[in-house]
Motif scaffolding. Structure first.
Motif, mmCIF file in Angstrom:
data_model
loop_
_atom_site.group_PDB
_atom_site.id
_atom_site.type_symbol
_atom_site.label_atom_id
_atom_site.label_comp_id
_atom_site.label_asym_id
_atom_site.label_seq_id
_atom_site.Cartn_x
_atom_site.Cartn_y
_atom_site.Cartn_z
ATOM 1 N N GLU A 16 0.838 -1.208 0.000
ATOM 2 C CA GLU A 16 0.000 0.000 0.000
ATOM 3 C C GLU A 16 0.876 1.263 0.000
ATOM 4 O O GLU A 16 1.970 1.287 0.523
ATOM 5 N N LEU A 17 0.324 2.300 -0.560
ATOM 6 C CA LEU A 17 1.046 3.576 -0.625
ATOM 7 C C LEU A 17 1.331 4.106 0.771
ATOM 8 O O LEU A 17 0.640 3.783 1.733
ATOM 9 N N GLN A 18 2.343 4.901 0.867
ATOM 10 C CA GLN A 18 2.715 5.515 2.138
ATOM 11 C C GLN A 18 2.949 7.004 1.867
ATOM 12 O O GLN A 18 4.015 7.533 2.080
ATOM 13 N N THR A 19 1.891 7.667 1.368
ATOM 14 C CA THR A 19 2.067 9.090 1.033
ATOM 15 C C THR A 19 1.272 9.988 1.971
ATOM 16 O O THR A 19 1.827 10.846 2.608
ATOM 17 N N THR A 20 -0.016 9.717 2.133
ATOM 18 C CA THR A 20 -0.814 10.594 3.009
ATOM 19 C C THR A 20 -0.495 10.287 4.472
ATOM 20 O O THR A 20 0.002 9.202 4.793
ATOM 21 N N GLU A 21 -0.795 11.241 5.344
ATOM 22 C CA GLU A 21 -0.598 11.085 6.790
ATOM 23 C C GLU A 21 -1.311 9.830 7.281
ATOM 24 O O GLU A 21 -0.765 9.032 8.039
ATOM 25 N N GLU A 22 -2.513 9.616 6.763
ATOM 26 C CA GLU A 22 -3.301 8.455 7.212
ATOM 27 C C GLU A 22 -2.630 7.152 6.763
ATOM 28 O O GLU A 22 -2.496 6.204 7.540
ATOM 29 N N GLU A 23 -2.146 7.114 5.517
ATOM 30 C CA GLU A 23 -1.464 5.902 5.018
ATOM 31 C C GLU A 23 -0.194 5.634 5.819
ATOM 32 O O GLU A 23 0.126 4.497 6.161
ATOM 33 N N ILE A 24 0.531 6.690 6.112
ATOM 34 C CA ILE A 24 1.780 6.532 6.881
ATOM 35 C C ILE A 24 1.478 6.034 8.288
ATOM 36 O O ILE A 24 2.092 5.079 8.775
ATOM 37 N N ASN A 25 0.503 6.611 8.941
ATOM 38 C CA ASN A 25 0.155 6.181 10.309
ATOM 39 C C ASN A 25 -0.313 4.731 10.320
ATOM 40 O O ASN A 25 -0.016 3.960 11.227
ATOM 41 N N PHE A 26 -1.025 4.339 9.262
ATOM 42 C CA PHE A 26 -1.496 2.949 9.169
ATOM 43 C C PHE A 26 -0.295 2.002 9.022
ATOM 44 O O PHE A 26 -0.184 0.987 9.710
ATOM 45 N N THR A 27 0.650 2.389 8.152
ATOM 46 C CA THR A 27 1.846 1.557 7.925
ATOM 47 C C THR A 27 2.686 1.457 9.192
ATOM 48 O O THR A 27 3.197 0.395 9.550
ATOM 49 N N GLY A 70 16.285 9.006 0.920
ATOM 50 C CA GLY A 70 16.128 8.752 -0.515
ATOM 51 C C GLY A 70 14.658 8.530 -0.875
ATOM 52 O O GLY A 70 14.338 8.241 -2.023
ATOM 53 N N ARG A 71 13.776 8.685 0.148
ATOM 54 C CA ARG A 71 12.329 8.538 -0.029
ATOM 55 C C ARG A 71 11.941 7.093 -0.384
ATOM 56 O O ARG A 71 11.003 6.853 -1.153
ATOM 57 N N VAL A 72 12.668 6.151 0.198
ATOM 58 C CA VAL A 72 12.278 4.748 0.050
ATOM 59 C C VAL A 72 11.162 4.472 1.049
ATOM 60 O O VAL A 72 10.895 5.300 1.933
ATOM 61 N N ASN A 73 10.505 3.305 0.949
ATOM 62 C CA ASN A 73 9.392 3.028 1.863
ATOM 63 C C ASN A 73 9.907 2.783 3.272
ATOM 64 O O ASN A 73 11.090 2.485 3.496
ATOM 65 N N LEU A 74 9.015 2.877 4.244
ATOM 66 C CA LEU A 74 9.381 2.760 5.667
ATOM 67 C C LEU A 74 10.038 1.421 5.973
ATOM 68 O O LEU A 74 11.039 1.353 6.693
ATOM 69 N N TYR A 75 9.502 0.340 5.419
ATOM 70 C CA TYR A 75 10.033 -0.996 5.749
ATOM 71 C C TYR A 75 11.513 -1.088 5.376
ATOM 72 O O TYR A 75 12.334 -1.618 6.122
ATOM 73 N N ALA A 76 11.885 -0.536 4.212
ATOM 74 C CA ALA A 76 13.280 -0.613 3.759
ATOM 75 C C ALA A 76 14.176 0.222 4.661
ATOM 76 O O ALA A 76 15.297 -0.185 5.002
ATOM 77 N N ALA A 77 13.678 1.385 5.076
ATOM 78 C CA ALA A 77 14.484 2.244 5.967
ATOM 79 C C ALA A 77 14.689 1.567 7.314
ATOM 80 O O ALA A 77 15.796 1.570 7.867
ATOM 81 N N ILE A 78 13.652 0.933 7.832
ATOM 82 C CA ILE A 78 13.767 0.244 9.126
ATOM 83 C C ILE A 78 14.662 -0.992 8.994
ATOM 84 O O ILE A 78 15.473 -1.297 9.878
#
Ligand code: SDX
Length: 392
Positions: free
Chosen positions: A112-123, A207-215
């Motif tokens: 799922e996208l991780q762009t909006t505040e709601e999407e990010i909080n869900f992720t 680099g604006r990669v997704n959260l999972y990759a950064a973690i």
């Protein structure tokens, strides 16, 4: 020093970012999350509540905490196909390597996208919910045991302990002191400003990669024995001293010998030049937990004697080397029953809310740009290609 940039080996002290998450005073031994002393959180809070504080910048209301708990429960399962991955790692794989790989793999299962505040909080909530399930699943499968699923009637820490130690023939017996020790252990590890692994999360995230990759990058950085891997290294060091007859004074002498690569693991810190405030709490927790379990651990006695000798030694005094969070934390984990090779995984689960908070802060910063350190070039001046038949 070229006037442009100063030589900084291994980016040991590269720059400084602006942050409002965690405050440390290395001279006074102060640690505060969003302004609240870690001592108060260790005494009054839960890991779930402290995670909310770090990520959202304030303590939750009762309703917010209730909703957060519901979300953590609802998303605590992992995709069944992930079990195949866990089952196919070599049995001797280190749990930190598995965790880093599987957190990265979450992107494939949850694209799922991780762009909006709601999407990010869900992720974010999804990752917090799943990380303990993944760690426990990895442990059970590595032992050839039945995987235990999270239960809706158990809180965050109880669920982890149950997933780790419950078996169909022997239900896990909860001991309140053990549950509280795990809560406090994770609270004490929850964040620590710009340490090695948090910097890795920020750099990779820039680099604006997704959260999972950064973690996943943060987990890999934490694995090193100079960083989060030190808790495992401390217990291995204390066990070796115990096997060698308990000669802790020799360990202190070896640590001072510049010709000996041996370091007193769990001692020293880049920022704290006094006693790590987390180590103070962890040390007392060792006494309280072992007393509650009526459990004698010879490694605790060795650790206390080692500390007493080292803190009186001019080498340690001159270098301001004191016990850090890792010196006693392994003894708490041994008392809880965590296998030694999972000690750093326990650190990673604790540090996850801090990594997430730091990642979010950098993503939300309009000034934040891709991380791109410079260098002082010391290689050859311009040269030219030489055909191979002219190279002798
Ligand atoms: C964590 O940054 C964080 O906040 C990390 C952390 C977090 O919560 O994220 O707090 C978690 O990583 C805690 C640290 C866990 N690591 C260990 O316990 C490993 C043992 N400690 C050392 O390797 C060392 O103290 C470090 C890595 C923690 C700090 O390294 P520094 O700041 O680079 O220290 P240094 O190497 O500059 O030390 C200065 C001197 C050196 O002597 P010289 O080479 O200048 O003669 O002190 C010596 C070191 O050799 N020294 C030690 C020592 N730690 C430093 N000598 C013996 N034993 C030690 N433990």
């Amino acid at each position: 020093d070229t006037g442009l940039i100063t030589y900084d080996p291994g980016f040991a002290n590269t720059g400084a970012c602006l942050s409002s998450i965690t405050f440390m005073d290395g001279e006074k031994g102060i640690l505060r999350y969003r302004g609240i002393p870690v001592e108060e959180l260790a005494e009054h809070s839960t890991f779930k509540e402290t995670s909310y504080l770090l990520i959202n910048g304030r303590l939750p209301s009762q309703e917010e905490l209730r909703n957060f708990s519901i979300m953590l429960n609802d998303h605590s399962l992992v995709h069944e196909d992930m079990k195949t991955f866990f089952q196919n790692f070599p049995r001797a794989s280190h749990p930190m390597g598995i965790l880093s790989a599987m957190v990265n793999a979450l992107r494939s299962f949850y694209p799922e996208l991780q762009t909006t505040e709601e999407e990010i909080n869900f992720t974010v909530t999804r990752l917090l919910a799943k990380v303990r399930t993944m760690a426990a699943m990895s442990y059970k499968i590595s032992r050839g045991h039945t995987v235990v699923y999270p239960r809706p009637d158990l809180a965050y820490c109880e669920n982890f302990l149950n997933m780790m130690f419950h078996t169909p023939v022997k239900p896990y017996a909860f001991v309140p002191e053990v549950v509280r020790a795990l809560e406090v252990f994770w609270i004490l590890h929850a964040d620590h400003e710009q340490n090695c692994s948090t910097t890795a999360v920020r750099v990779v995230g820039s680099g604006r990669v997704n959260l999972y990759a950064a973690i996943s990058a943060g987990i890999s950085a934490l694995w090193g024995p100079l960083h989060g891997g030190a808790n495992q290294a401390v217990v291995e060091m204390l066990s070796q001293i115990h096997r060698d007859g308990g000669d802790y004074k020799r360990a202190v002498e070896r640590a001072k010998d510049k010709n000996d690569p041996f370091r007193l693991m769990g001692f020293g810190h880049r920022v704290y030049k006094t006693y790590d405030p987390r180590a103070k709490i962890m040390k007392k927790m060792c006494d309280d937990l072992l007393a509650a379990l009526d459990f004698q651990d010879p490694l605790l006695d060795i650790a206390k004697e080692l500390e007493e000798v080292a803190l009186k030694d001019p080498y340690f005094i001159d270098y301001n080397l004191y016990p850090n969070v890792d010196f006693y934390s392994g003894i708490v984990l041994r008392a809880i029953g965590i296998p030694t090779n999972m000690f750093t995984v326990m650190f990673a689960i604790g540090r996850l809310p801090g990594w997430i908070a730091q990642w979010k802060e950098s993503m939300d910063d309009p000034q934040w740009r891709i991380s791109r350190p410079r260098q002082i070039y010391k290689g050859p001046t311009e040269t030219h290609y030489v055909p191979i038949d002219q190279r002798g």
